[in-house]
Design an enzyme around this catalytic site. Structure first.
Site, mmCIF file in Angstrom:
data_model
loop_
_atom_site.group_PDB
_atom_site.id
_atom_site.type_symbol
_atom_site.label_atom_id
_atom_site.label_comp_id
_atom_site.label_asym_id
_atom_site.label_seq_id
_atom_site.Cartn_x
_atom_site.Cartn_y
_atom_site.Cartn_z
ATOM 1 N N LYS A 107 0.816 -1.230 0.000
ATOM 2 C CA LYS A 107 0.000 0.000 0.000
ATOM 3 C C LYS A 107 0.842 1.270 0.000
ATOM 4 O O LYS A 107 0.493 2.269 -0.631
ATOM 5 C CB LYS A 107 -0.954 0.012 1.183
ATOM 6 C CG LYS A 107 -0.286 -0.217 2.515
ATOM 7 C CD LYS A 107 -1.077 -1.157 3.375
ATOM 8 C CE LYS A 107 -0.156 -2.155 4.030
ATOM 9 N NZ LYS A 107 -0.819 -3.118 4.857
ATOM 10 N N LYS A 207 -4.065 3.449 2.642
ATOM 11 C CA LYS A 207 -5.168 2.686 2.039
ATOM 12 C C LYS A 207 -6.267 3.603 1.521
ATOM 13 O O LYS A 207 -6.786 3.401 0.417
ATOM 14 C CB LYS A 207 -5.716 1.695 3.060
ATOM 15 C CG LYS A 207 -4.693 0.614 3.443
ATOM 16 C CD LYS A 207 -5.145 -0.122 4.686
ATOM 17 C CE LYS A 207 -4.182 -1.232 5.060
ATOM 18 N NZ LYS A 207 -4.467 -1.768 6.395
#
Ligand SMILES: NC(=O)c1ccc[n+]([C@@H]2O[C@H](COP(=O)([O-])OP(=O)(O)OC[C@H]3O[C@@H](n4cnc5c(N)ncnc54)[C@H](OP(=O)(O)O)[C@@H]3O)[C@@H](O)[C@H]2O)c1
Length: 430
Positions: A107, A207
């Site tokens: 991520k 995220k």
């Protein structure tokens, strides 16, 4: 490659997710999404001799993940090292430049360098897939990249960090302070030795940055996220919020408005009956608000070897079936620049806790200060006097621009009766 040849994958990173993937492939010989086998033709990690839950003795070893990415002996490069820069980034760039499909769970890499990597991938025609990067085994990325493209997404909001959710859930269940619960989470392996990325909100920010790009077709812009973690949450706030009908969660959200996109991660109060408030322990949960579809809610595991490896395997399957969508919602060259919205001007409600001296006139002073700052009170709760004559007062406000609420908090801090600085926590706009 003929149509019956196996797909050959190179796996860089053999930690939690990498070992999980090797196990998955070994235990599921039937894992052949297009009727063709998947074989591992190269692995890389820092230490060749480290004991691992999966026996790598028979697999070709690469000291350097970049060499693995460049090797002609694999058709898909799987990056499971982690980190926004360093070897993970160089290896991914190397594979993409060579036109080799890349699957990653990273991520940090996608949130911080997603736009340039998408350009590289699309220039060479190589897919770049990262389902496991957000919510681990729960398919949030595919949901936005594929299922929601027919609609216009207006907002996404959720619980994207299982460690924080676990800590907040335990704090509520046991009444113990943050530091104690964090130490226990570290002992149990739910939190890293250095927990900053998780408890500081930065992991959730990576995220939600990715989800914002997928939802709104803008370049992922991690630097624009406003981030506050959970370290300052106290048991008293968890208790008082519950008395008012709320539960404190670390909420990550991305909201589109006429002005642009607002991406935030902060502790927020969610009504007890709300699905986000109901997602306890290490669970992740996400709302997607579509203009015509309405609200979609998904919930599931956000981490762990098995679920995360399953998401990586789903991406490998997509490569094998010929996935050719843009990396984000739009082709890299057409991604809109990120237009950040000033959060301070946005309307929101807040919970404010005051610890005041047990003296006559205190409530009048607090009410007057709020009125002068133009903040109106929605609910007000005065708790019994605690030790040393301290009275906790807790109130919730009606909606007001955040800067107005912050100014009210500043003014209350100046009141002579105030024993400690007021504590303000936002009420989630969900
Ligand atoms: N863990 C999860 O549940 C989860 C969930 C979603 C996404 N992710 C993401 O998945 C990625 C991997 O996470 P993880 O939890 O599996 O990490 P991890 O357990 O720390 O494993 C990292 C692996 O990378 C290897 N490595 C580190 N530096 C390297 C280098 N310079 N060259 C080659 N290999 C190197 C390590 O080698 P050694 O083993 O030899 O030290 C280790 O095998 C990260 O991007 C993470 O954010 C993880």
């Amino acid at each position: 490659m003929t149509k019956n040849d196996p797909w050959r994958i190179g796996v860089a990173g053999l930690g939690t997710v990498g070992a999980g993937l090797l196990n998955l492939i070994a235990e599921r010989p039937g894992f052949s999404p297009v009727g063709r086998e998947v074989v591992v033709t190269g692995v890389s990690a820092r230490s060749r001799s480290r004991p691992r839950p999966y026996d790598i003795a028979g697999l070709p070893w690469f000291d350097d993940p970049v060499a693995l990415a460049a090797s002609p002996d694999n058709d898909i490069f799987v990056e499971l090292i982690g980190g926004s820069d360093g070897p993970a980034k160089v290896a991914v760039e190397t594979a993409l430049k060579a036109g080799k499909p890349v699957v990653t769970a990273n991520k940090a890499l996608i949130a911080e360098h997603g736009a340039e990597l998408a350009a590289l991938a699309e220039a060479s025609g190589a897919p770049l897939l990262f389902e496991a990067a957000v919510m681990g085994g729960t398919p949030a990325v595919k949901m936005l990249r594929e299922a929601m493209v027919g609609d216009e997404v207006e907002a996404v909001a959720g619980i994207l960090n299982g460690t924080c959710n676990y800590i907040l859930t335990e704090m509520e269940a046991t009444g113990r302070p943050f530091a104690e619960v964090l130490a226990e989470a570290q002992r149990l392996g739910y939190a890293e030795a250095d927990p900053t990325m998780d408890v500081g909100g930065f992991d959730a920010a990576h995220k939600i940055t990715i989800l914002a790009a997928l939802a709104f077709g803008c370049a992922p812009t991690y630097a624009a996220a406003e981030v506050e973690g959970i370290a300052a949450i106290e048991p008293i706030d968890i208790r008082l919020a519950k008395d008012l009908g709320y539960r404190i969660k670390l909420v990550a959200s991305a909201v589109k408005s006429a002005e642009g996109v607002q991406v935030t991660v902060h502790p927020a109060l969610a009504p007890l009956a709300h699905p986000l408030a109901q997602a306890g322990g290490a669970l992740n949960a996400l709302f997607i608000q579509g203009r015509t579809i309405g609200r979609i809610f998904i919930q599931g595991p956000g981490a762990g070897a098995g679920p995360t490896a399953a998401a990586v395997a789903a991406d490998i399957a997509d490569v094998m079936t010929g996935a050719s969508r843009p990396v984000f919602q739009l082709p890299a060259g057409r991604l809109k620049p990120f237009a950040p919205v000033n959060a301070k001007s946005q309307l929101g409600r807040a919970y404010i806790r005051l610890m005041v001296r047990d003296e006559p006139g205190v409530i009048a002073a607090v009410s007057e200060t709020l009125a002068e700052a133009k903040v109106s009170i929605d609910s007000f709760l005065q708790k019994p006097v605690e030790d040393a004559g301290v009275v906790p007062i807790v109130l919730t406000t009606h909606a007001a621009p955040e800067e107005v609420i912050l100014e009210a908090v500043r003014r209350m801090q100046g009141l002579a009766v105030m024993i400690e600085p007021p504590r303000m926590i936002r009420i989630a706009r969900i």
